[in-house]
Design a protein around this motif. Structure first.
Motif, PDB file in Angstrom:
ATOM      1  N   ARG A 151     -10.725  -5.963  -1.877  1.00 41.70           N
ATOM      2  CA  ARG A 151     -10.045  -7.264  -1.801  1.00 41.70           C
ATOM      3  C   ARG A 151     -11.035  -8.286  -1.196  1.00 41.70           C
ATOM      4  O   ARG A 151     -11.679  -7.972  -0.186  1.00 41.70           O
ATOM      5  CB  ARG A 151      -8.843  -7.069  -0.884  1.00 41.70           C
ATOM      6  CG  ARG A 151      -8.132  -8.304  -0.422  1.00 41.70           C
ATOM      7  CD  ARG A 151      -7.075  -7.964   0.649  1.00 41.70           C
ATOM      8  NE  ARG A 151      -5.893  -7.335   0.112  1.00 41.70           N
ATOM      9  CZ  ARG A 151      -4.898  -6.849   0.869  1.00 41.70           C
ATOM     10  NH1 ARG A 151      -4.960  -6.929   2.189  1.00 41.70           N
ATOM     11  NH2 ARG A 151      -3.842  -6.289   0.322  1.00 41.70           N
ATOM     12  N   PHE A 185       0.808  -1.224   0.000  1.00 35.66           N
ATOM     13  CA  PHE A 185       0.000   0.000   0.000  1.00 35.66           C
ATOM     14  C   PHE A 185       0.848   1.284   0.000  1.00 35.66           C
ATOM     15  O   PHE A 185       0.712   2.126  -0.909  1.00 35.66           O
ATOM     16  CB  PHE A 185      -0.908  -0.071   1.228  1.00 35.66           C
ATOM     17  CG  PHE A 185      -1.764   1.135   1.476  1.00 35.66           C
ATOM     18  CD1 PHE A 185      -2.674   1.576   0.548  1.00 35.66           C
ATOM     19  CD2 PHE A 185      -1.668   1.815   2.691  1.00 35.66           C
ATOM     20  CE1 PHE A 185      -3.483   2.678   0.801  1.00 35.66           C
ATOM     21  CE2 PHE A 185      -2.469   2.911   2.954  1.00 35.66           C
ATOM     22  CZ  PHE A 185      -3.376   3.353   2.010  1.00 35.66           C
ATOM     23  N   LEU A 195       3.310   1.663  -3.020  1.00 34.48           N
ATOM     24  CA  LEU A 195       2.532   1.756  -4.271  1.00 34.48           C
ATOM     25  C   LEU A 195       1.921   3.148  -4.397  1.00 34.48           C
ATOM     26  O   LEU A 195       2.018   3.800  -5.449  1.00 34.48           O
ATOM     27  CB  LEU A 195       1.430   0.694  -4.302  1.00 34.48           C
ATOM     28  CG  LEU A 195       0.567   0.721  -5.566  1.00 34.48           C
ATOM     29  CD1 LEU A 195       1.367   0.266  -6.781  1.00 34.48           C
ATOM     30  CD2 LEU A 195      -0.679  -0.141  -5.419  1.00 34.48           C
ATOM     31  N   PRO A 246      -5.251   3.278  -6.250  1.00 38.47           N
ATOM     32  CA  PRO A 246      -6.400   2.365  -6.145  1.00 38.47           C
ATOM     33  C   PRO A 246      -6.739   2.014  -4.693  1.00 38.47           C
ATOM     34  O   PRO A 246      -6.217   1.058  -4.124  1.00 38.47           O
ATOM     35  CB  PRO A 246      -5.911   1.120  -6.912  1.00 38.47           C
ATOM     36  CG  PRO A 246      -4.419   1.149  -6.777  1.00 38.47           C
ATOM     37  CD  PRO A 246      -4.004   2.569  -6.621  1.00 38.47           C
TER      38      PRO A 246
HETATM   39  O1  DAU Z   1      -0.154  -6.681   9.149  1.00 45.02           O
HETATM   40  C1  DAU Z   1       1.084  -7.159   8.699  1.00 45.02           C
HETATM   41  C2  DAU Z   1       0.943  -7.485   7.256  1.00 45.02           C
HETATM   42  O2  DAU Z   1       0.825  -6.281   6.558  1.00 45.02           O
HETATM   43  C3  DAU Z   1       2.090  -8.304   6.699  1.00 45.02           C
HETATM   44  O3  DAU Z   1       2.119  -9.542   7.357  1.00 45.02           O
HETATM   45  C4  DAU Z   1       1.899  -8.527   5.204  1.00 45.02           C
HETATM   46  O4  DAU Z   1       2.985  -9.212   4.662  1.00 45.02           O
HETATM   47  C5  DAU Z   1       1.760  -7.202   4.527  1.00 45.02           C
HETATM   48  O5  DAU Z   1       1.509  -7.387   3.155  1.00 45.02           O
HETATM   49  C6  DAU Z   1       0.665  -6.369   5.164  1.00 45.02           C
HETATM   50  O6  DAU Z   1      -0.642  -6.864   4.806  1.00 45.02           O
HETATM   51  P1  DAU Z   1      -1.803  -5.878   4.333  1.00 45.02           P
HETATM   52  O7  DAU Z   1      -2.717  -6.618   3.451  1.00 45.02           O
HETATM   53  O8  DAU Z   1      -2.380  -5.132   5.465  1.00 45.02           O
HETATM   54  O9  DAU Z   1      -0.868  -4.838   3.491  1.00 45.02           O
HETATM   55  P2  DAU Z   1      -1.103  -4.090   2.111  1.00 45.02           P
HETATM   56  O10 DAU Z   1       0.030  -3.117   1.990  1.00 45.02           O
HETATM   57  O11 DAU Z   1      -1.343  -5.009   0.987  1.00 45.02           O
HETATM   58  O12 DAU Z   1      -2.445  -3.276   2.378  1.00 45.02           O
HETATM   59  C7  DAU Z   1      -2.585  -2.365   3.438  1.00 45.02           C
HETATM   60  C8  DAU Z   1      -4.009  -1.850   3.424  1.00 45.02           C
HETATM   61  O13 DAU Z   1      -4.201  -1.063   2.239  1.00 45.02           O
HETATM   62  C9  DAU Z   1      -5.041  -2.944   3.365  1.00 45.02           C
HETATM   63  O14 DAU Z   1      -6.185  -2.573   4.116  1.00 45.02           O
HETATM   64  C10 DAU Z   1      -5.403  -3.035   1.882  1.00 45.02           C
HETATM   65  C11 DAU Z   1      -5.242  -1.588   1.414  1.00 45.02           C
HETATM   66  N1  DAU Z   1      -4.811  -1.455   0.009  1.00 45.02           N
HETATM   67  C12 DAU Z   1      -3.706  -2.128  -0.403  1.00 45.02           C
HETATM   68  C13 DAU Z   1      -3.275  -2.045  -1.708  1.00 45.02           C
HETATM   69  C14 DAU Z   1      -2.055  -2.807  -2.168  1.00 45.02           C
HETATM   70  C15 DAU Z   1      -5.514  -0.630  -0.871  1.00 45.02           C
HETATM   71  O15 DAU Z   1      -6.518   0.026  -0.481  1.00 45.02           O
HETATM   72  N2  DAU Z   1      -5.095  -0.546  -2.167  1.00 45.02           N
HETATM   73  C16 DAU Z   1      -4.013  -1.234  -2.633  1.00 45.02           C
HETATM   74  O16 DAU Z   1      -3.697  -1.114  -3.848  1.00 45.02           O
END
Ligand code: DAU
Length: 341
Positions: A271, A188, A191, A203
């Motif tokens: 998601r 997140f 990106l 996004p």
């Molecule tokens: O909590 C620890 C975890 O944090 C780790 O164990 C994982 O390896 C790590 O990927 C992370 O998981 P999340 O799913 O929370 O992280 P992510 O960065 O993918 O997403 C953070 C938040 O942002 C989540 O609520 C989804 C949202 N998001 C993410 C992406 C990639 C968006 O809204 N848009 C996006 O494009």
């Protein structure tokens, strides 16, 4: 101490390798398969370092792991190697089971055979599952809800079972959402920072009100190192910053730091099975003497500055196979998306 760090070319792993080497007596061997997010550019400054060695290989390769532990006279293992991205686990879960569960079991067996003195399994707060209210304690049942977090929970429990069954001095850390320099731009914060720098859409999943607790990578590494040195075998330790924020707020902070407009935000389809909230009770690690040193505000500012100043690092990634990943993950969602708030 001679320490094997697995996944040391990744984000948390590379910061941890550097942090451990700051201790003069420490030797670090980094075993990394160099898959898509493993990046030797993260460790360039360690080329030629007398107490550092890199071994290219997979933690699922039992013969290689055994040989490395024996030949390098390893005394402690910190397992950072993992498939970590939740969205990828939804598309292709098999690789997560293989690396996160089978890979951890290979390392545990090697540690048991070699009589390793400390084994730290780097786990995640996601093993507790969605936490609508309150804070997860280490004694809470694990209730993971994605193939990623279920794989990590399997590894976490398997590691602890080696303490109960074989007396292997296993320790587990359960860290919250980590951010900082060198994080692969699928996550997140990197990106959104890199897209915003390039005036590309951001996004935001669903209503953007999901909450995460944001921990700076330096604080996370200090916590892992403390558990390695002082943790009680057989115990798990939560590592969180107490900096819970909805994704919308983090998005606005990033846009503010870069001086970009909110019009870059696109609300895209959520998601599947998206956990709304994680929150950790960190009382147990506090008794060992750890509290985070960096506030979210100062750490985010430093992180945004790093991505602004190191565009070559992430542009090299984003111009490669990442483009196909991005189109597959976001192409249709962005075309269907609504703008603004
Ligand atoms: O909590 C620890 C975890 O944090 C780790 O164990 C994982 O390896 C790590 O990927 C992370 O998981 P999340 O799913 O929370 O992280 P992510 O960065 O993918 O997403 C953070 C938040 O942002 C989540 O609520 C989804 C949202 N998001 C993410 C992406 C990639 C968006 O809204 N848009 C996006 O494009």
């Amino acid at each position: 101490m001679r320490i094997l760090v697995t996944g040391g070319a990744g984000f948390i792993g590379s910061h941890l390798v550097r942090h451990l080497l700051a201790e003069r007596e420490t030797h670090v061997v980094n075993l990394d398969a160099l898959r898509y997010s493993g990046n030797l550019d993260n460790l360039k400054d360690l080329d030629g370092h007398a107490r550092y060695r890199f071994v290219h290989g997979d933690i699922c390769d039992a013969a290689l792991v055994d040989r490395t532990v024996r030949e390098q006279r390893i005394e402690a293992i910190v397992n950072c190697a993992a498939e970590t991205h939740v969205d990828r686990s939804i598309v292709e879960p098999g690789g997560f089971v293989r690396t996160d569960v089978v890979g951890t079991s290979v390392l545990l067996e090697a540690a048991r055979t070699a009589g390793i003195r400390r084994f730290v399994q780097v786990s995640t707060d996601e093993v507790y599952g969605d936490v609508p209210s309150g804070r997860s304690k280490e004694s809470d049942p694990l209730a993971p809800r994605s193939p990623y977090s279920a794989s990590k929970a399997g590894a976490d429990l398997l590691a602890l079972s080696y303490f109960t069954t074989y007396g292997l001095p296993v320790l587990v850390t359960r860290g919250s959402n980590t951010f900082g320099p060198n994080q692969y731009p699928e996550k997140f914060i990197p990106l959104f920072v890199t897209n915003a720098i390039e005036d590309q859409p951001l996004p935001l999943y669903g209503d953007g009100l999901q909450q995460r607790d944001w921990l700076y990578v330096q604080d996370h590494c200090e916590g892992i190192a403390l558990v390695l040195g002082k943790g009680e075998p057989g115990q798990a330790y939560n590592l969180g910053a107490g900096e819970e924020r909805p994704n919308r707020e983090v998005t606005e902070a990033i846009l503010g730091l870069l001086g970009k407009s909110r019009s870059l935000v696109r609300h895209v389809t959520d998601r599947p099975g998206h956990d709304r909230r994680y929150a950790l009770d960190c009382g147990k690690i506090a008794t060992l003497g750890w509290t985070p040193r960096f506030s979210f505000g100062e750490a985010l500012k430093a992180t945004v500055a790093w991505y602004r100043d190191n565009a070559g690092w992430w542009q090299k990634i984003k111009s490669g196979e990442f483009r196909a990943y991005y189109e597959k993950m976001y192409g249709a969602r962005l075309r269907d998306a609504q703008g603004g708030r």
